[in-house]
Design an enzyme around this catalytic site. Sequence first.
Site, PDB file in Angstrom:
ATOM      1  N   SER A 196       0.829  -1.218   0.000  1.00 10.87           N
ATOM      2  CA  SER A 196       0.000   0.000   0.000  1.00 10.87           C
ATOM      3  C   SER A 196       0.859   1.262   0.000  1.00 10.87           C
ATOM      4  CB  SER A 196      -0.975   0.003   1.169  1.00 10.87           C
ATOM      5  OG  SER A 196      -0.344  -0.385   2.362  1.00 10.87           O
ATOM      6  N   ASP A 218      -1.882  -8.993  11.895  1.00  8.61           N
ATOM      7  CA  ASP A 218      -3.265  -9.423  11.680  1.00  8.61           C
ATOM      8  C   ASP A 218      -3.678 -10.631  12.506  1.00  8.61           C
ATOM      9  OD1 ASP A 218      -3.713  -7.448   9.745  1.00  8.61           O
ATOM     10  OD2 ASP A 218      -2.697  -8.655   8.235  1.00  8.61           O
ATOM     11  N   HIS A 261      -2.115  -8.930   2.020  1.00 13.44           N
ATOM     12  CA  HIS A 261      -1.737  -7.678   2.705  1.00 13.44           C
ATOM     13  C   HIS A 261      -2.817  -7.398   3.769  1.00 13.44           C
ATOM     14  CE1 HIS A 261       0.229  -3.947   3.347  1.00 13.44           C
ATOM     15  NE2 HIS A 261      -0.167  -3.257   2.297  1.00 13.44           N
ATOM     16  N   HIS A 309       5.806 -12.999   7.201  1.00 13.22           N
ATOM     17  CA  HIS A 309       5.978 -11.586   6.838  1.00 13.22           C
ATOM     18  C   HIS A 309       7.110 -11.460   5.839  1.00 13.22           C
ATOM     19  CE1 HIS A 309       6.298  -7.213   7.187  1.00 13.22           C
ATOM     20  NE2 HIS A 309       5.057  -7.280   7.645  1.00 13.22           N
ATOM     21  N   ARG A 364       3.485  -5.492  17.118  1.00  5.97           N
ATOM     22  CA  ARG A 364       2.090  -5.021  17.076  1.00  5.97           C
ATOM     23  C   ARG A 364       1.152  -6.138  17.526  1.00  5.97           C
ATOM     24  NH1 ARG A 364       2.165  -3.291  10.905  1.00  5.97           N
ATOM     25  NH2 ARG A 364       3.041  -5.391  10.878  1.00  5.97           N
TER      26      ARG A 364
END
Length: 426
Positions: free
Chosen positions: A233, A364, A263, A309, A318
């Site tokens: 992105s 995620d 993504h 990743h 995160r």
Amino acid sequence: MAKLQNRLAKLIPEWRQDIRTLVKKHGDKVISEVTVAQAYGGMRGVKGMVCDTSEVPPDKGLLIRGIPVGELTDKTPEDIFYLLCTGELPSARDRKALQEELASRARVPAYVWKVLEAMPANSHPMCMLDTAILAMERESKFRAAYDKGMKKEEYWKPTLEDALDLLARMPTIAAGVYRMRFKKGKRISPKPGLSLAENYARMLGIPDPDGEFADCMRLYLVLHSDHEGGNVSAHTCHLVGSALSDAYYAVSAGLNGLAGPLHGLANQECLKWILEVNKKFKGKPTPEDIRKYAWETLNSGKVIPGYGHAVLRVTDPRFIAFRAFGMKHFPDDPVMRTVNTVFEVVPGVLKEHGKAKNPWPNVDAGSGALLYHYGLKEFSYYTVLFSVSRAMGMLAQLVVNRAMGSPIERPKSVTTKWIKQQVGMK
Ligand code: NMX
Ligand code: MLT
């Protein structure tokens, strides 16, 4: 905004001078090389672009302007946008000024709602968000100024104007998309005096008696904000912006990339996977159940969403921050429990499988469990939340790149025939 614009106006000439000197003195030094495998392998690891808003050391995870994201978990999205743009955390006064600035720009033009209402009822929420952003392109202050004629040194100023307009409106649009797409009733307008995260949480209409959901949204918006320059992105936004397309074109293009399942859409896929596991094993999957289910997923040719990743080689900080939030507020939630068991089991399965270079969870893997707990259960909406946050990184990068006079991006492609000639293969 005066504060943010003034601060940037002071910093930008220093940054320009710094880069000019660097390129003048060391412009011919080699910082990367490209192998044949990299040319065919998504350019993984090729260092060919610059991004100063954040970086991702593979063994540490996200640093925003040098600060580990784990040290920013008590901040607001406004703090993070200021930090991304300037490299400095705002004072309380600067934060308030930015909050007020955003509030004054939050009104969404009426035609945007008409465009969304005209879309088929089963449109994906990401398609609705991107369409709304693109529909607003006529509002671009950059394009208006460019059409009139403007010096290159001034480009960043109307770009910052567009960035602030877009950031201010995105929560209202995103919340409107949620209420429209999932038939939640009338849209809720932003309330003056609230922060961006509080307003977004309120406009979604999720019951939040003690403000815990708003705090979850604050964390969510902080953690997803930026992830250096090469991800799909950010890179797309930069590429489109490098043609001097304005922020509306560039950000909607970037978000179209975020909508891919490898993504940003992985967050919807991930919760779907966790819920399937819970359904299959009646809410209480054992580690062995999850191990088998993970193998079934891999053997059917699918990826395990939320794991792996392109850059990271450790557990994503995160993910750690989301998990800590969940464990603090609802350790016995069945979805949270499964997220934990998956975290215990899946890295081992992926190591045994032997393909993924990084067997650890990414951002995620746990975020959906939090949203689900608070009653935001429509997981096809999750990437929209990611987008509201990631727009901050994309826009900060766009402002900085305009300020630095980044040229149009145009790498050189080569043919397979050329590569074969280079390596002496017929
Ligand atoms: N499950 C199964 N296989 C995987 C996984 C996974 N989670 N991760 C990587 N692999 C495979 C990958 O498909 C590739 O297989 P093949 O050689 O058959 O093409 C092989 O392992 C090597 O891939 P890597 O070099 O480790 O990963 P790459 O850099 O190409 O891709 C991702 C990175 C993130 C696209 C990949 O790990 C993935 O598909 N993960 C699952 C989807 C996901 O969670 N995406 C979210 C990323 C974060 N975000 O929000 O953007
Ligand atoms: C992320 O947030 O993990 C990404 O944008 C994906 C990446 O960095 O490649």
